[in-house]
Design a protein around this motif. Structure first.
Motif, PDB file in Angstrom:
ATOM      1  N   TYR A  43       4.004  -7.377   7.257  1.00  0.00           N
ATOM      2  CA  TYR A  43       3.122  -6.389   6.641  1.00  0.00           C
ATOM      3  C   TYR A  43       3.740  -4.991   6.720  1.00  0.00           C
ATOM      4  O   TYR A  43       3.648  -4.208   5.774  1.00  0.00           O
ATOM      5  CB  TYR A  43       1.761  -6.391   7.338  1.00  0.00           C
ATOM      6  CG  TYR A  43       0.901  -7.607   7.039  1.00  0.00           C
ATOM      7  CD1 TYR A  43       1.410  -8.694   6.343  1.00  0.00           C
ATOM      8  CD2 TYR A  43      -0.419  -7.673   7.472  1.00  0.00           C
ATOM      9  CE1 TYR A  43       0.618  -9.805   6.078  1.00  0.00           C
ATOM     10  CE2 TYR A  43      -1.224  -8.774   7.215  1.00  0.00           C
ATOM     11  CZ  TYR A  43      -0.690  -9.845   6.524  1.00  0.00           C
ATOM     12  OH  TYR A  43      -1.458 -10.947   6.255  1.00  0.00           O
ATOM     13  N   PHE A  44       4.341  -4.672   7.860  1.00  0.00           N
ATOM     14  CA  PHE A  44       4.970  -3.364   8.051  1.00  0.00           C
ATOM     15  C   PHE A  44       6.080  -3.141   7.033  1.00  0.00           C
ATOM     16  O   PHE A  44       6.165  -2.083   6.385  1.00  0.00           O
ATOM     17  CB  PHE A  44       5.520  -3.275   9.479  1.00  0.00           C
ATOM     18  CG  PHE A  44       6.475  -2.135   9.695  1.00  0.00           C
ATOM     19  CD1 PHE A  44       6.080  -0.808   9.534  1.00  0.00           C
ATOM     20  CD2 PHE A  44       7.792  -2.383  10.071  1.00  0.00           C
ATOM     21  CE1 PHE A  44       6.973   0.236   9.733  1.00  0.00           C
ATOM     22  CE2 PHE A  44       8.683  -1.349  10.274  1.00  0.00           C
ATOM     23  CZ  PHE A  44       8.281  -0.040  10.097  1.00  0.00           C
ATOM     24  N   GLU A  86       6.701  -0.714  -0.378  1.00  0.00           N
ATOM     25  CA  GLU A  86       5.797  -0.424  -1.487  1.00  0.00           C
ATOM     26  C   GLU A  86       5.206   0.979  -1.416  1.00  0.00           C
ATOM     27  O   GLU A  86       4.571   1.437  -2.366  1.00  0.00           O
ATOM     28  CB  GLU A  86       4.653  -1.450  -1.513  1.00  0.00           C
ATOM     29  CG  GLU A  86       5.094  -2.890  -1.719  1.00  0.00           C
ATOM     30  CD  GLU A  86       5.717  -3.116  -3.086  1.00  0.00           C
ATOM     31  OE1 GLU A  86       5.407  -2.350  -4.026  1.00  0.00           O
ATOM     32  OE2 GLU A  86       6.523  -4.056  -3.213  1.00  0.00           O
ATOM     33  N   ALA A  87       5.412   1.664  -0.269  1.00  0.00           N
ATOM     34  CA  ALA A  87       4.910   3.030  -0.061  1.00  0.00           C
ATOM     35  C   ALA A  87       3.393   3.101  -0.233  1.00  0.00           C
ATOM     36  O   ALA A  87       2.862   4.080  -0.753  1.00  0.00           O
ATOM     37  CB  ALA A  87       5.601   4.027  -0.978  1.00  0.00           C
ATOM     38  N   GLY A  88       2.710   2.047   0.187  1.00  0.00           N
ATOM     39  CA  GLY A  88       1.265   2.063   0.073  1.00  0.00           C
ATOM     40  C   GLY A  88       0.652   0.765   0.564  1.00  0.00           C
ATOM     41  O   GLY A  88       1.261  -0.304   0.439  1.00  0.00           O
ATOM     42  N   PHE A  89      -0.563   0.850   1.128  1.00  0.00           N
ATOM     43  CA  PHE A  89      -1.222  -0.342   1.659  1.00  0.00           C
ATOM     44  C   PHE A  89      -1.766  -1.230   0.543  1.00  0.00           C
ATOM     45  O   PHE A  89      -1.717  -2.460   0.638  1.00  0.00           O
ATOM     46  CB  PHE A  89      -2.359   0.082   2.606  1.00  0.00           C
ATOM     47  CG  PHE A  89      -1.874   0.635   3.907  1.00  0.00           C
ATOM     48  CD1 PHE A  89      -1.671  -0.191   5.002  1.00  0.00           C
ATOM     49  CD2 PHE A  89      -1.616   1.986   4.042  1.00  0.00           C
ATOM     50  CE1 PHE A  89      -1.211   0.309   6.208  1.00  0.00           C
ATOM     51  CE2 PHE A  89      -1.162   2.510   5.254  1.00  0.00           C
ATOM     52  CZ  PHE A  89      -0.958   1.668   6.336  1.00  0.00           C
ATOM     53  N   THR A  90      -2.280  -0.614  -0.521  1.00  0.00           N
ATOM     54  CA  THR A  90      -2.858  -1.403  -1.613  1.00  0.00           C
ATOM     55  C   THR A  90      -1.786  -2.228  -2.319  1.00  0.00           C
ATOM     56  O   THR A  90      -1.964  -3.427  -2.581  1.00  0.00           O
ATOM     57  CB  THR A  90      -3.568  -0.480  -2.618  1.00  0.00           C
ATOM     58  OG1 THR A  90      -4.590   0.256  -1.943  1.00  0.00           O
ATOM     59  CG2 THR A  90      -4.186  -1.295  -3.742  1.00  0.00           C
ATOM     60  N   ARG A  91      -0.642  -1.581  -2.634  1.00  0.00           N
ATOM     61  CA  ARG A  91       0.439  -2.307  -3.307  1.00  0.00           C
ATOM     62  C   ARG A  91       1.025  -3.386  -2.397  1.00  0.00           C
ATOM     63  O   ARG A  91       1.397  -4.470  -2.856  1.00  0.00           O
ATOM     64  CB  ARG A  91       1.528  -1.327  -3.750  1.00  0.00           C
ATOM     65  CG  ARG A  91       1.122  -0.440  -4.922  1.00  0.00           C
ATOM     66  CD  ARG A  91       2.318   0.325  -5.483  1.00  0.00           C
ATOM     67  NE  ARG A  91       2.836   1.269  -4.500  1.00  0.00           N
ATOM     68  CZ  ARG A  91       2.407   2.522  -4.384  1.00  0.00           C
ATOM     69  NH1 ARG A  91       1.426   2.963  -5.165  1.00  0.00           N
ATOM     70  NH2 ARG A  91       2.936   3.343  -3.485  1.00  0.00           N
ATOM     71  N   VAL A 136      -2.981 -10.644   0.042  1.00  0.00           N
ATOM     72  CA  VAL A 136      -4.001 -10.592   1.083  1.00  0.00           C
ATOM     73  C   VAL A 136      -4.875  -9.369   0.829  1.00  0.00           C
ATOM     74  O   VAL A 136      -4.546  -8.504   0.016  1.00  0.00           O
ATOM     75  CB  VAL A 136      -3.376 -10.509   2.500  1.00  0.00           C
ATOM     76  CG1 VAL A 136      -2.582 -11.765   2.802  1.00  0.00           C
ATOM     77  CG2 VAL A 136      -2.501  -9.265   2.633  1.00  0.00           C
ATOM     78  N   ALA A 137      -5.995  -9.269   1.539  1.00  0.00           N
ATOM     79  CA  ALA A 137      -6.896  -8.133   1.377  1.00  0.00           C
ATOM     80  C   ALA A 137      -6.301  -6.893   2.037  1.00  0.00           C
ATOM     81  O   ALA A 137      -5.703  -6.975   3.120  1.00  0.00           O
ATOM     82  CB  ALA A 137      -8.260  -8.451   1.986  1.00  0.00           C
ATOM     83  N   GLN A 138      -6.530  -5.749   1.418  1.00  0.00           N
ATOM     84  CA  GLN A 138      -5.963  -4.500   1.926  1.00  0.00           C
ATOM     85  C   GLN A 138      -6.442  -4.157   3.342  1.00  0.00           C
ATOM     86  O   GLN A 138      -5.654  -3.714   4.185  1.00  0.00           O
ATOM     87  CB  GLN A 138      -6.273  -3.361   0.943  1.00  0.00           C
ATOM     88  CG  GLN A 138      -5.562  -2.054   1.269  1.00  0.00           C
ATOM     89  CD  GLN A 138      -6.384  -1.150   2.157  1.00  0.00           C
ATOM     90  OE1 GLN A 138      -7.606  -1.304   2.229  1.00  0.00           O
ATOM     91  NE2 GLN A 138      -5.731  -0.233   2.860  1.00  0.00           N
ATOM     92  N   ALA A 167      -5.370  -3.317   9.230  1.00  0.00           N
ATOM     93  CA  ALA A 167      -5.710  -3.706  10.599  1.00  0.00           C
ATOM     94  C   ALA A 167      -4.486  -4.187  11.365  1.00  0.00           C
ATOM     95  O   ALA A 167      -4.291  -3.846  12.548  1.00  0.00           O
ATOM     96  CB  ALA A 167      -6.795  -4.793  10.576  1.00  0.00           C
ATOM     97  N   GLN A 168      -3.644  -4.971  10.707  1.00  0.00           N
ATOM     98  CA  GLN A 168      -2.442  -5.479  11.369  1.00  0.00           C
ATOM     99  C   GLN A 168      -1.463  -4.354  11.684  1.00  0.00           C
ATOM    100  O   GLN A 168      -0.813  -4.361  12.736  1.00  0.00           O
ATOM    101  CB  GLN A 168      -1.776  -6.542  10.480  1.00  0.00           C
ATOM    102  CG  GLN A 168      -2.547  -7.839  10.380  1.00  0.00           C
ATOM    103  CD  GLN A 168      -2.659  -8.547  11.718  1.00  0.00           C
ATOM    104  OE1 GLN A 168      -1.773  -8.480  12.559  1.00  0.00           O
ATOM    105  NE2 GLN A 168      -3.795  -9.220  11.931  1.00  0.00           N
TER     106      GLN A 168
END
Length: 293
Positions: free
Chosen positions: A8-9, A15-20, A27-29, A34-35
């Motif tokens: 995830y990291f 991707e420079a973003g959590f949503t992308r 998986v869900a944003q 959280a991870q």
């Protein structure tokens, strides 16, 4: 620290973003966030700067990123080695090219490898010459196919798969069409049709012109050699191209006598060796099927 957290990291960093990153990982944003928070708590440092519109790595995040990538690559490598020893090759290989002449049966090469190793995913990407060399050296591309105009950069090995004389082609009503050969110096003031800057063919032409004390007047460029012949046929200039690219075109072909130039295309791979068993098999397959000059 879990591998999932590292995965995830790396995804958020690339991707420079959590949503992308969440979309890429399917998986869900909130789960990704959280991870990453859990990983930051375990390390005792923030890995991302979330203050701006885009997510950026902190200095600590930048330092951790190569280790996270190495850990994930090690896991993939371990699985591939086990599969190979079990007789089942899996993984992903990427081949890059600038342009692929029809004299090389690239579709047949890729299809043949797929039949032998159906568990290996194959990607084919087109890149400009500079980006292709950089990608092969960095290991982002396992195998490259491009023209060469001089010594290979450090870090690469190669097999020359095409080696042809360069010829000059003109329309039938051009004054040069009265002869059978031409010297490069005779093209000093003529508008030329050539491969793009940075390609092997263009480098060979520019180096030869420089040795004669002039720069080529390139009026039209095309990465596909046969297109160069089509441009010449329409009277747009004098084309300098590989001999095979002139075949079938309605043009007058002249031998390039002084100097005699050759166009070469090479299969390139990392001198240090491929990064996976799948890449090793892919390179061996390509070297076996393509000609060697």
């Amino acid at each position: 620290m879990e591998l999932r957290q590292l995965e995830y990291f790396v995804a958020v960093a690339e991707e420079a973003g959590f949503t992308r990153a969440a979309a890429r990982l399917h998986v869900a944003q909130p789960g990704v966030s959280a991870q990453i928070r859990q990983l930051e708590r375990e390390l005792g440092q923030e890995l991302f700067d979330r203050s701006g519109r885009s997510v950026r790595l902190t200095p600590v995040g930048k330092a951790v990123l190569p280790y996270a990538r190495a850990a994930l690559a090690a896991v993939v490598g371990a699985r591939e080695v086990v599969d190979e020893m079990s007789g089942l090759l899996r993984g992903h290989v990427t081949m890059g090219g600038v342009s692929v002449p029809s004299v090389l049966d690239l579709p047949g090469l890729l299809a043949g490898f797929h039949r032998r190793h159906p568990g290996v995913e194959i990607s084919l990407v087109e890149l400009d010459p500079v980006s292709l060399v950089e990608a092969v050296v960095a290991g982002r591309v396992d195998l490259g196919l491009a023209g060469v105009g001089g010594p290979l950069p450090p870090g690469l090995d190669a097999q020359i798969v095409i080696d042809q004389p360069l010829v000059v082609v003109v329309p039938h009503d051009d004054k040069l069409a009265q002869g059978t050969s031409v010297d490069l110096a005779d093209l000093r003031d003529r508008p030329l049709i050539a491969a793009p800057t940075g390609t092997g063919l263009r480098t060979v032409l520019e180096n030869a012109c420089a040795a004669l004390g002039f720069r080529p007047r390139v009026a039209f460029e095309a990465s596909e050699p046969y297109v160069l012949a089509q441009f010449a046929a329409r009277g747009l200039g004098v084309a300098v191209l590989p001999e095979s690219a002139a075949a079938g075109a309605d043009v007058h072909v002249l031998t390039l006598d002084r100097p005699r130039l050759r166009g070469q295309m090479a299969l390139m791979w990392r001198a240090e060796g491929p990064t996976s068993p799948a890449a090793t098999a892919f390179i061996a397959h390509a070297r076996r099927l393509l000609p060697s000059h």
